[in-house]
Design a protein around this motif. Structure first.
Motif, PDB file in Angstrom:
ATOM      1  N   GLU A 217       0.545   5.368  -1.829  1.00 57.23           N
ATOM      2  CA  GLU A 217       1.503   6.475  -1.901  1.00 57.23           C
ATOM      3  C   GLU A 217       2.933   5.976  -1.778  1.00 57.23           C
ATOM      4  N   LEU A 218       3.817   6.729  -2.420  1.00 55.92           N
ATOM      5  CA  LEU A 218       5.245   6.670  -2.105  1.00 55.92           C
ATOM      6  C   LEU A 218       5.521   7.710  -1.036  1.00 55.92           C
ATOM      7  N   ILE A 219       6.290   7.338  -0.039  1.00 55.61           N
ATOM      8  CA  ILE A 219       6.725   8.268   1.010  1.00 55.61           C
ATOM      9  C   ILE A 219       8.229   8.431   0.855  1.00 55.61           C
TER      10      ILE A 219
ATOM     11  N   GLY B 258       0.304  10.923  -5.558  1.00 58.96           N
ATOM     12  CA  GLY B 258       0.906   9.682  -5.085  1.00 58.96           C
ATOM     13  C   GLY B 258       2.263   9.806  -4.438  1.00 58.96           C
ATOM     14  N   LEU B 259       2.788  11.008  -4.311  1.00 56.33           N
ATOM     15  CA  LEU B 259       4.143  11.191  -3.767  1.00 56.33           C
ATOM     16  C   LEU B 259       4.102  12.206  -2.635  1.00 56.33           C
ATOM     17  N   ARG B 260       4.621  11.805  -1.493  1.00 53.34           N
ATOM     18  CA  ARG B 260       4.662  12.671  -0.315  1.00 53.34           C
ATOM     19  C   ARG B 260       6.079  12.641   0.251  1.00 53.34           C
ATOM     20  N   ILE B 261       6.529  13.762   0.796  1.00 55.37           N
ATOM     21  CA  ILE B 261       7.864  13.851   1.389  1.00 55.37           C
ATOM     22  C   ILE B 261       7.720  14.004   2.896  1.00 55.37           C
ATOM     23  N   VAL B 262       8.420  13.154   3.641  1.00 61.22           N
ATOM     24  CA  VAL B 262       8.370  13.208   5.101  1.00 61.22           C
ATOM     25  C   VAL B 262       9.793  13.105   5.630  1.00 61.22           C
TER      26      VAL B 262
ATOM     27  N   VAL C 232       2.916   9.488  -9.502  1.00 58.41           N
ATOM     28  CA  VAL C 232       4.235   8.935  -9.205  1.00 58.41           C
ATOM     29  C   VAL C 232       4.133   8.035  -7.990  1.00 58.41           C
ATOM     30  N   ARG C 233       4.132   6.721  -8.221  1.00 59.95           N
ATOM     31  CA  ARG C 233       3.995   5.758  -7.134  1.00 59.95           C
ATOM     32  C   ARG C 233       4.981   4.597  -7.255  1.00 59.95           C
ATOM     33  N   THR C 234       5.964   4.713  -8.147  1.00 55.08           N
ATOM     34  CA  THR C 234       6.892   3.613  -8.400  1.00 55.08           C
ATOM     35  C   THR C 234       8.315   4.046  -8.092  1.00 55.08           C
ATOM     36  N   VAL C 235       9.087   3.144  -7.480  1.00 54.15           N
ATOM     37  CA  VAL C 235      10.495   3.420  -7.191  1.00 54.15           C
ATOM     38  C   VAL C 235      11.362   2.469  -8.003  1.00 54.15           C
ATOM     39  N   GLU C 236      12.506   2.969  -8.396  1.00 61.93           N
ATOM     40  CA  GLU C 236      13.500   2.178  -9.131  1.00 61.93           C
ATOM     41  C   GLU C 236      14.715   1.963  -8.249  1.00 61.93           C
ATOM     42  N   VAL C 237      15.166   0.717  -8.197  1.00 56.79           N
ATOM     43  CA  VAL C 237      16.333   0.363  -7.386  1.00 56.79           C
ATOM     44  C   VAL C 237      17.582   0.423  -8.263  1.00 56.79           C
ATOM     45  N   ALA C 238      18.691   0.852  -7.668  1.00 58.23           N
ATOM     46  CA  ALA C 238      19.952   0.965  -8.398  1.00 58.23           C
ATOM     47  C   ALA C 238      20.321  -0.344  -9.076  1.00 58.23           C
ATOM     48  N   LYS C 239      20.640  -0.266 -10.358  1.00 63.17           N
ATOM     49  CA  LYS C 239      20.909  -1.470 -11.131  1.00 63.17           C
ATOM     50  C   LYS C 239      22.214  -2.136 -10.703  1.00 63.17           C
ATOM     51  N   TRP C 240      23.138  -1.354 -10.148  1.00 67.31           N
ATOM     52  CA  TRP C 240      24.430  -1.955  -9.758  1.00 67.31           C
ATOM     53  C   TRP C 240      24.284  -2.920  -8.584  1.00 67.31           C
ATOM     54  N   LEU C 241      23.119  -2.921  -7.937  1.00 66.40           N
ATOM     55  CA  LEU C 241      22.876  -3.867  -6.850  1.00 66.40           C
ATOM     56  C   LEU C 241      22.450  -5.236  -7.359  1.00 66.40           C
TER      57      LEU C 241
ATOM     58  N   ASP D 177       0.826  -1.207   0.000  1.00 66.83           N
ATOM     59  CA  ASP D 177       0.000   0.000   0.000  1.00 66.83           C
ATOM     60  C   ASP D 177       0.857   1.251   0.000  1.00 66.83           C
ATOM     61  N   PHE D 178       1.947   1.205   0.777  1.00 66.45           N
ATOM     62  CA  PHE D 178       2.872   2.326   0.864  1.00 66.45           C
ATOM     63  C   PHE D 178       4.297   1.801   0.723  1.00 66.45           C
TER      64      PHE D 178
END
Length: 607
Positions: free
Chosen positions: A305-307, A570-574, A281-290, A38-39
């Motif tokens: 939401e993305l927090i 969809g994007l909140r900053i905390v 905006v509700r999607t995150v991308e992880v660093a490819k080098w990982l 959900d988050f």
């Protein structure tokens, strides 16, 4: 206090089983892909851990926390309060550096931020100050949201706090005001748990020079001016962090998922946000080098939401890499803009520190921890067995702090309006150290009394921008220290105030002569003071403002008063980046309060 001669061989890690492994994942590839979240919280630091905890109080809500750094499990230097300096320039620090600062004679400053579960709450110097009531009332007036006022934010401050006995269980009567504290919260806060030889002298000074240095029973009652016993995020002689208070006791919740060692590079839109369309905006991308060679990008999408809780440096860095920022600046480095938001990364504000010290007529100061390896080893053994002794408190033996204003008739106000939030807000801080404190880069063997000084209402503003040659590398951090003459004027006044403090009769025979570079300073000469300030000042590591709040509907700022990113769904900053002004104190306590209120706002919308 910033550097230390504590032997590194004491060890960074010891093994203590804090987390059950069921929902703490060491690698991104281990995260269940058949679960919908959900988050998604980006950053398991001071604020992110709070939001994750509060949202998962509802068992029907799944939350994923993505932390770039490693787990805090068994990191000894993050548990022993006095070992904080050993965490800087370590694997648990992002190891950022500012660009050369003209105001500091062209010096670049190390800029530590927590790279560990718990974020900067796991590596900072632990001091717990809330600022003034006026600080929050200014937030409310500026954002046109009364929810940020002192009266309305205080319940969230208290919700965070678990007032705890000091490590030595001494009688704390007359050292704090219980009316402004809560014993039922999650994050331990306590008074000093080990006496310093200067305690009685500092308190006596508030009697002998009471007009200039009055005693304040509790610096956290909303009116911090004066000298008080320091409060710190310590419980049972051990550092309390957002990870140890908000995550570890709750990690077995079946709806809470935490992954460490995972860097988020971008947040991604599910719609392009064309003309008349608000980006979602509700999607995150992880660093490819990982990921293993040849792997596809890994992304996670939040249903609700993305927090974004990556801090005042990490949050704008991720936004800018995602194409959320000033379109002209992004175009210059080849990043496609998905949302033009010019104030991302702007308005960086930070406190600036400076140390002064004197040689003293004593061999019992906190300097023994760096002068005497046997004393250090004995102290560590005591801490390990009983959580008592010299290591249970803030490094350097800080048992008292003071907050002060310039006189109302100071001539600087002919040139500048008062940048503080009100008459109960300080312009500078004095942290009294039973040691050399901040006065030396590497203190020579000896015994000292020090006073750490800080500009608390700075006028200077800086920025966080992308590294043009490597946008995914460390961002370009420019605090723009001492770009305003107001700030250096405050530090001159602070130095003179420190000298006046040790002129009280109680210090006669104890204070000997100024130590280190300060010994060559002529306190009555502005040019001499300026040379010392520009050559010796240090970052306060209290950055805020790079994703600032502003009133709903205005064109400036980054987030609305409910911390939703302007013009994006969809994007909140905390995190601390949303504060439009730096408070007149350390930013740990207000960051916790921001997160507690944010969690309440999110719940009111979705749950």
């Amino acid at each position: 206090m910033r550097t230390s001669r504590f032997p590194k061989i004491l060890g960074l890690v010891h093994l203590l089983p804090i987390f059950a492994q069921a929902t703490l994942f060491e690698n991104v590839g281990d995260i269940p892909r058949d679960i919908s979240y959900d988050f998604v919280v980006i950053g398991g630091g001071t604020a992110g851990a709070v939001v994750a905890n509060r949202l998962t109080e509802n068992s029907k809500i799944n939350v994923l926390v993505i932390e770039a750094g490693p787990s805090n499990v068994g990191v000894l230097n993050s548990e022993v309060p006095s070992f904080a300096p050993l965490l800087m320039k370590s694997p648990f620090d992002w190891n950022f550096t500012t660009i050369p600062q003209p105001g500091l004679n062209g010096r670049s400053e190390s800029f530590s931020r927590g790279h560990i579960l718990g974020g900067s709450s796991a590596i900072n110097n632990i001091i717990y100050t809330r600022g003034s009531s006026s600080d929050y009332n200014r937030f409310a007036a500026f954002t046109e949201d009364a929810g940020w006022s002192w009266d309305n934010i205080l319940p969230f401050i208290l919700k965070n706090e678990k007032w705890s006995p000091p490590a030595d269980n001494h009688n704390t009567s007359g050292q704090f005001d219980p009316r402004f504290h809560n014993t039922l919260g999650l994050n331990a806060v306590s008074l000093p748990g080990y006496p310093q030889v200067t305690d009685s002298r500092i308190i006596q000074t508030t009697r002998e020079l009471k007009d200039e240095f009055p005693f304040n029973l509790d610096t956290n009652d909303g009116n911090p001016l004066g000298v008080s016993w320091v409060q710190a995020t310590i419980g049972n002689g051990t550092r309390s962090t957002s990870a140890t208070s908000y995550l570890s006791p709750f990690i077995n919740r079946k709806n809470l998922f935490v992954v460490v060692n995972t860097v988020v590079t971008r947040v991604l839109p599910s719609s392009n946000g064309g003309s008349g369309i608000t980006p979602d905006v509700r999607t995150v991308e992880v660093a490819k080098w990982l990921l293993p060679t040849g792997s596809s990008n890994i992304t996670f999408t939040a249903k609700k939401e993305l927090i974004l809780s990556a801090g005042s440096i990490g949050t704008p860095h991720i936004l800018l890499n995602s194409g959320i920022g000033d379109q002209n600046e992004l175009n210059k480095i080849g990043i496609k803009t998905i949302h033009h938001l010019p104030d991302v990364g702007k308005n960086l504000s930070d406190h600036l520190l400076l140390g002064v010290a004197w040689h003293v007529n004593s061999t019992e100061t906190a300097d023994r921890l760096s002068n005497n390896n046997t004393f250090l080893e004995t102290s560590l053994a005591e801490w390990t067995s009983t959580r008592t002794g010299p290591l249970v408190d803030i490094v350097g033996g800080i048992n008292q702090v003071g907050f002060f204003r310039l006189p109302d008739n100071d001539t600087i106000f002919d040139q500048f309006p008062d940048p503080s939030s009100g008459n109960n807000s300080a312009h500078f801080e004095m942290a009294f150290t039973d040691s050399s404190g901040l006065a030396f880069t590497t203190p020579p063997a000896g015994f000292y009394f020090g006073i750490g000084l800080a500009v608390l209402s700075p006028v200077s503003r800086g920025s966080v921008t992308l590294n043009q040659s490597d946008p995914l590398g460390s961002p370009t951090i420019d605090p723009n220290y001492l770009s305003s003459s107001f700030d250096i004027h405050v530090l001159r006044a602070a130095i003179r105030s420190a000298v006046a403090f040790v002129s009280a009769p109680v210090w006669k025979g104890y204070i000997l002569e100024p130590a280190g570079p300060f010994a060559s300073v002529s306190v009555d000469d502005d040019d001499s003071l300026d040379q010392y300030i520009r050559g010796s000042a240090l970052t306060g590591l209290h950055p805020i403002g790079t994703s600032s709040m502003s009133p709903k509907g205005v064109a400036f700022g980054v987030v609305d008063p409910d911390l939703s990113v302007k013009g994006i769904n969809g994007l909140r900053i905390v995190d601390a980046s949303i504060m439009p002004f730096v408070i007149c104190g350390h930013i740990q306590a207000p960051t916790y309060a921001v997160a507690e209120r944010a969690a309440s706002l999110i719940k009111s919308k979705w749950l």
